[in-house]
Design an enzyme around this catalytic site. Sequence first.
Site, PDB file in Angstrom:
ATOM      1  N   PRO A  28      12.811 -20.742   3.928  1.00 27.11           N
ATOM      2  CA  PRO A  28      12.702 -21.994   3.168  1.00 27.11           C
ATOM      3  C   PRO A  28      14.012 -22.760   3.121  1.00 27.11           C
ATOM      4  CG  PRO A  28      11.481 -20.296   2.060  1.00 27.11           C
ATOM      5  CD  PRO A  28      12.192 -19.619   3.213  1.00 27.11           C
ATOM      6  N   CYS A  29      13.889 -24.089   3.218  1.00 27.82           N
ATOM      7  CA  CYS A  29      15.062 -24.926   3.438  1.00 27.82           C
ATOM      8  C   CYS A  29      15.479 -25.740   2.217  1.00 27.82           C
ATOM      9  CB  CYS A  29      14.782 -25.890   4.589  1.00 27.82           C
ATOM     10  SG  CYS A  29      13.360 -26.981   4.288  1.00 27.82           S
ATOM     11  N   ASN A  30      14.777 -25.579   1.098  1.00 28.91           N
ATOM     12  CA  ASN A  30      15.003 -26.463  -0.051  1.00 28.91           C
ATOM     13  C   ASN A  30      16.476 -26.606  -0.423  1.00 28.91           C
ATOM     14  OD1 ASN A  30      12.480 -24.970  -0.020  1.00 28.91           O
ATOM     15  ND2 ASN A  30      11.897 -26.203  -1.780  1.00 28.91           N
TER      16      ASN A  30
END
Length: 362
Positions: A91-93
């Site tokens: 995940p890149c949040n």
Amino acid sequence: MKKIILGELFSGPGGLAIGAEMANEAIADISDSRFVHGWAVDYHDETVETYRRNVEGATEKTAIVSDVRKITAKDLAKISKTIDGFAYGFPCNDFSLVGEHKGIDGEFGPLYSYGVPILNEFNPKFFIAENVGGIRSANEGKTLLKILDDLSKAGKYGYVITPHLYKFEEYGIPQARHRVIMVGIRKNLKLTFKPPAPTHLKKFKTCQEAIEKPPIKPDAKNNELTKQHPRVVARLRHIKPGENAWTAKLPAHLKLNVTGAQISQIYKRLDPKKPAYTITGSGGGGTHVYHWSEDRALTNRERARLQTFPDSFVFEGNKEAIRRQIGMAVPPEGAKVLFTAIIKTLEGIDYPFVESNIDSLL
């Protein structure tokens, strides 16, 4: 046939897996190796349902709904004792250019580390790790170096890693999607992966080509129109192709009352002569990607076209769940390019390449 078994964490709906299947066709004339599904893990029920429906060989036993923090490499080894390749788009949040930029100290930052036990347990020949371009600048570049260092030391042999910022529109993807992808090759193989050379520098594929050629069939799945509020329709009538809510000349009563950051994608129409801007998986009003001539947001099937999913690929879940799946996925045609280059690297077959555009201390 020589099987190359793949394992995936944060698998999404199957962008990487479908890309691997596409690569199988691309290498059929030069190699008897074939990528095959081993296991996949994702957090969302609908996403895993989509994966099972579309990825060859995926079943309820091999495509699992789980938090990666609650499943171990030993658990996955019970599904497949060995894997030859490992892929994960963690995940890149916390690394995105939109957000608080918490980097490795954020809730999602450490999730890259869950790939390390997989490498330690299975020692695959290669791995693919994908994230947003913003990861390069997180914590002044120290975050990326930390990730590269941890992954390079993983497993029994360690890995030679080639990080590269891929601009997918340069590879025929009808979308300006820029992602840092790290490809690691097991050190004892004494091979180094080289980023495949761009194929579409002189002529990008436009969003109009992707959506209209061929036309989407009337009975296509996931193609429902969004009910647009009359105010949104009125606003779009004043926005020209390529413009957004800030650059268009809007009447006073249709202007947005927003203070602070003005995100460029708000009510932005596509430019039919260019690739689309980045398709995202979430966001409120004005972020759904808007047609260049019709006063409406794109359908999920149109978004899927821009992400290069074939029309035969059917997404499960409600409209917003499907939007999330499409936006978070790796474009299959982009994954195809990577997997094709990986098999050529492993088998010593030459291909056009470029040097990495990311300086690494490793």
